[in-house]
Scaffold this motif. Structure first.
Motif, short mmCIF file in Angstrom:
data_model
loop_
_atom_site.label_atom_id
_atom_site.label_comp_id
_atom_site.label_asym_id
_atom_site.label_seq_id
_atom_site.Cartn_x
_atom_site.Cartn_y
_atom_site.Cartn_z
N ARG A 11 1.07 -1.27 -0.08
CA ARG A 11 -0.13 0.17 0.51
C ARG A 11 0.93 1.04 -0.01
NH1 ARG A 11 -5.87 -0.75 3.41
NH2 ARG A 11 -6.25 -3.18 2.33
N LEU A 12 2.00 1.40 0.20
CA LEU A 12 3.26 2.48 0.68
C LEU A 12 3.80 2.91 -0.48
CD1 LEU A 12 4.90 2.61 3.92
CD2 LEU A 12 3.02 3.88 2.90
N PHE A 13 3.76 1.57 -1.08
CA PHE A 13 4.60 1.21 -2.52
C PHE A 13 3.22 1.99 -3.60
CE2 PHE A 13 5.97 -0.42 -6.93
CZ PHE A 13 6.90 0.18 -7.13
N GLY A 14 2.43 1.61 -3.69
CA GLY A 14 1.11 2.18 -4.31
C GLY A 14 1.30 3.60 -4.45
N ALA A 15 0.99 4.14 -2.82
CA ALA A 15 1.06 5.46 -2.31
C ALA A 15 2.31 6.44 -3.20
CB ALA A 15 1.22 5.61 -0.86
N GLN A 16 3.60 5.46 -3.15
CA GLN A 16 4.54 6.34 -3.62
C GLN A 16 4.10 6.18 -5.10
OE1 GLN A 16 7.76 4.53 -4.18
NE2 GLN A 16 9.35 6.04 -3.86
N VAL A 17 4.00 5.44 -5.99
CA VAL A 17 3.49 5.80 -7.54
C VAL A 17 2.84 6.50 -7.09
CG1 VAL A 17 2.85 4.55 -9.19
CG2 VAL A 17 4.80 3.40 -7.44
N ILE A 18 1.65 6.37 -7.08
CA ILE A 18 0.25 7.59 -7.31
C ILE A 18 0.76 9.18 -7.41
CG2 ILE A 18 -1.70 8.47 -6.62
CD1 ILE A 18 -2.73 5.27 -6.16
N ALA A 19 2.17 9.55 -6.36
CA ALA A 19 2.08 10.88 -5.90
C ALA A 19 3.49 10.97 -7.32
CB ALA A 19 2.65 10.83 -4.52
N PRO A 116 12.30 11.18 1.72
CA PRO A 116 12.74 10.78 2.94
C PRO A 116 12.08 10.26 4.09
CG PRO A 116 12.94 13.15 2.87
CD PRO A 116 12.41 12.75 1.89
N THR A 117 10.81 10.74 4.45
CA THR A 117 9.63 9.79 4.97
C THR A 117 9.62 8.08 4.83
OG1 THR A 117 9.62 12.16 5.90
CG2 THR A 117 8.54 10.54 6.65
N PHE A 118 9.41 8.56 3.57
CA PHE A 118 9.06 7.59 2.84
C PHE A 118 9.68 6.17 3.24
CE2 PHE A 118 9.36 4.17 -1.07
CZ PHE A 118 7.48 3.52 -0.53
N GLN A 119 11.76 6.72 2.74
CA GLN A 119 12.72 6.30 2.73
C GLN A 119 12.54 5.67 4.36
OE1 GLN A 119 14.85 8.65 0.69
NE2 GLN A 119 14.73 7.41 -1.83
N ALA A 120 12.52 6.34 4.94
CA ALA A 120 12.67 5.70 6.42
C ALA A 120 11.93 4.57 7.16
CB ALA A 120 13.34 7.05 7.32
N VAL A 121 10.96 4.69 6.20
CA VAL A 121 9.62 3.66 6.93
C VAL A 121 10.27 2.66 6.28
CG1 VAL A 121 7.33 3.17 6.90
CG2 VAL A 121 7.87 5.76 7.11
N ILE A 122 10.92 2.34 5.56
CA ILE A 122 10.60 1.07 4.12
C ILE A 122 11.26 -0.28 5.39
CG2 ILE A 122 12.10 0.03 2.55
CD1 ILE A 122 11.29 1.78 1.14
N PRO A 123 12.75 0.56 6.03
CA PRO A 123 13.45 -0.42 6.67
C PRO A 123 12.32 -1.05 7.74
CG PRO A 123 14.84 1.85 6.66
CD PRO A 123 13.38 1.76 5.79
N LEU A 175 -4.55 12.84 -3.20
CA LEU A 175 -5.74 12.48 -1.84
C LEU A 175 -6.03 10.88 -2.26
CD1 LEU A 175 -8.27 14.88 -2.63
CD2 LEU A 175 -6.26 15.31 -0.81
N LEU A 176 -5.71 10.03 -3.20
CA LEU A 176 -5.84 8.34 -2.39
C LEU A 176 -4.39 7.89 -2.65
CD1 LEU A 176 -7.26 5.77 -4.15
CD2 LEU A 176 -5.94 6.32 -6.31
N SER A 177 -3.68 8.91 -2.65
CA SER A 177 -1.77 8.64 -1.98
C SER A 177 -2.00 8.62 -0.07
CB SER A 177 -0.92 9.62 -2.47
OG SER A 177 0.40 9.45 -1.90
N ALA A 178 -2.52 9.97 -0.39
CA ALA A 178 -3.16 9.75 1.64
C ALA A 178 -3.77 9.07 1.57
CB ALA A 178 -3.92 11.50 1.14
N ALA A 179 -5.17 8.58 0.99
CA ALA A 179 -5.52 7.45 2.08
C ALA A 179 -5.07 5.68 1.29
CB ALA A 179 -6.93 7.47 0.70
N LEU A 180 -4.19 5.94 1.13
CA LEU A 180 -3.88 4.43 1.04
C LEU A 180 -2.56 4.61 2.34
CD1 LEU A 180 -2.91 3.99 -2.66
CD2 LEU A 180 -4.09 2.31 -1.03
N VAL A 181 -2.14 5.76 2.74
CA VAL A 181 -0.60 5.82 3.74
C VAL A 181 -2.13 5.77 4.82
CG1 VAL A 181 0.19 7.70 5.13
CG2 VAL A 181 1.08 7.45 2.36
#
Length: 420
Positions: A11-19, A116-123, A175-181
């Motif tokens: 879901r996070l990856f989907g949010a990143q792609v949409i954004a 950078p916040t997204f990248q920090a969440v991944i691990p 907004l769709l990305s926000a919903a996925l997050v």
């Protein structure tokens, strides 16, 4: 694929792609908005807006990486997406050029903090080391594919819609990305080992400046920025004023560059299994330098036809892929595992310093002195960056970034140098 079996990562990856695609479509629409507001001065307006973007990336990204462990990260990512959606929704309503600059500043500040916040969440979500490496690669591929497909999608959309409708679509995407997050379980960060937030931000920068191959990567970013600024900043005026094209033609010409990138991206994985990243990336620098020189020759001789422009733009796209695609692997191979997020944050920030120089040159100088002078200056910068990369990145270090070396981010830099 095991990685995408993880619900929260998926879901996070989907949010990143949409954004990402939202940002790409906004860039195309912004160029057309600048032309509507400023006409022949659109390049200057667009380059100023993009310079504001680069300032935000250079300043905000390392600070966000430094302080992200002190924030509720899911809420932070959600707020950033909502803010971006609101800003994009307001862009079609602007009537003055300065309105564009203010809104773009807000939009890009949010984008600079999101990455950078997204990248920090991944691990924290992808705990397996090999899966984490694949997650970083997927993020890099997503960024590359956005640059390829956004102009194509914009071109298709502009065949049926006015460009201001692109802003509405991208706002809905954010907004769709926000919903996925919001639907994702994002753990809050654990305290990092640095006593001060700035120590964390500076650690990645020190790594880049202290590692020869990474200094070479920074020089290569100057080549990418010099050639890329011609495409990003000058295409709208070139197509509308020189070639007499339509709004849709602007997007299709940008798509020509993306097609070049796509063709190179399809070939690169097998090439990188056999050829050192240094060789691939410096070859890309040569292609980019040649592309800028070809652009100068076309404008100086008055041979700026649709076909010639498309060929040069495609060559620039190929060169950008050759440089940008292996960058993430080179960074991972150059640092210890615990330093990967900091190194990527530094890469994100430092790489945009070059664009901070070339965007104003392409726009302001292009408006004042014309394309021949401007593209000549950018060609000189591209040549300087290519030469600097060859000098800063020792040839023997290039062997450490073949397929074998790239699979070993867990080793420290001394081991990698010995392996070379």
């Amino acid at each position: 694929m095991r990685l995408f079996a993880l619900r929260d990562y998926r879901r996070l990856f989907g949010a990143q792609v949409i954004a990402l695609f939202g940002t790409g479509l906004t860039t195309v629409a912004l160029g057309l908005l600048a032309y509507d507001l400023a006409g022949p001065d659109a390049g200057a307006v667009l380059s100023t807006a993009l310079t504001v973007k680069m300032v935000m990336y250079v300043v905000i990204a390392p600070l966000a990486a430094a302080y992200v462990d002190r924030l509720p990260r899911r809420t932070f990512l959600f707020v950033l997406d909502v803010l971006r959606g609101a800003v994009v929704l307001a862009l079609p309503l602007v009537t003055e050029v300065w309105h564009v600059y203010v809104l773009i500043g807000l939009l890009q500040a949010a984008s600079a903090a999101f990455t950078p916040t997204f990248q920090a969440v991944i691990p924290d979500i992808v705990t397996d080391e090999s899966a984490y490496t694949r997650a970083l690669s997927a993020s890099q591929v997503a960024s590359t594919m956005e640059s390829l497909l956004s102009p194509v999608l914009a071109a298709v959309a502009l065949t049926f819609l006015s460009f201001d409708r692109l802003f509405l679509g991208t706002s809905a995407g954010f907004l769709l990305s926000a919903a996925l997050v919001l639907s994702t379980r994002v753990p809050d960060a654990r305290p990092n080992g640095h006593a001060k937030a700035w120590d964390k931000a500076a650690a990645g920068i020190r790594t880049f400046l202290g590692t020869p191959r990474l200094r070479g990567v920074l020089a290569l970013h100057l080549v990418v920025a010099a050639a890329g600024s011609i495409v990003v900043v000058n295409t709208v005026n070139h197509v509308r004023d020189v070639l007499g094209g339509t709004r849709s033609d602007v997007a299709w010409m940008l798509a020509a560059s993306g097609t070049g990138t796509l063709l190179a991206a399809l070939v690169l994985p097998r090439v990188l299994d056999r050829v050192a990243a240094r060789t691939v990336m410096t070859t890309g620098a040569g292609v980019l330098t040649g592309g800028t020189v070809a652009a100068v020759a076309l404008t100086a001789t008055g041979l700026l036809t649709w076909t010639a422009t498309a060929l040069v733009w495609s060559a620039i796209g190929v060169g950008m892929a050759l440089v940008v695609t292996p960058t993430g692997k080179v960074v991972r191979a150059s640092v210890a595992p615990h330093a990967v997020p900091e190194a990527f944050a530094a890469q994100f920030s430092l790489s945009h310093l070059a664009w901070l120089v070339t965007y104003p040159l392409a726009g302001w100088l292009g408006t004042a002195a014309g394309f021949t002078v401007t593209w000549s200056v950018l060609a000189v910068l591209a040549g300087a960056g290519a030469t600097g990369a060859l000098l800063l990145w020792p040839r023997h270090e290039g062997r450490a970034t073949t397929a074998a070396g790239l699979a070993a981010p867990a080793r420290d830099r001394s081991t990698l140098v010995k392996a070379a």
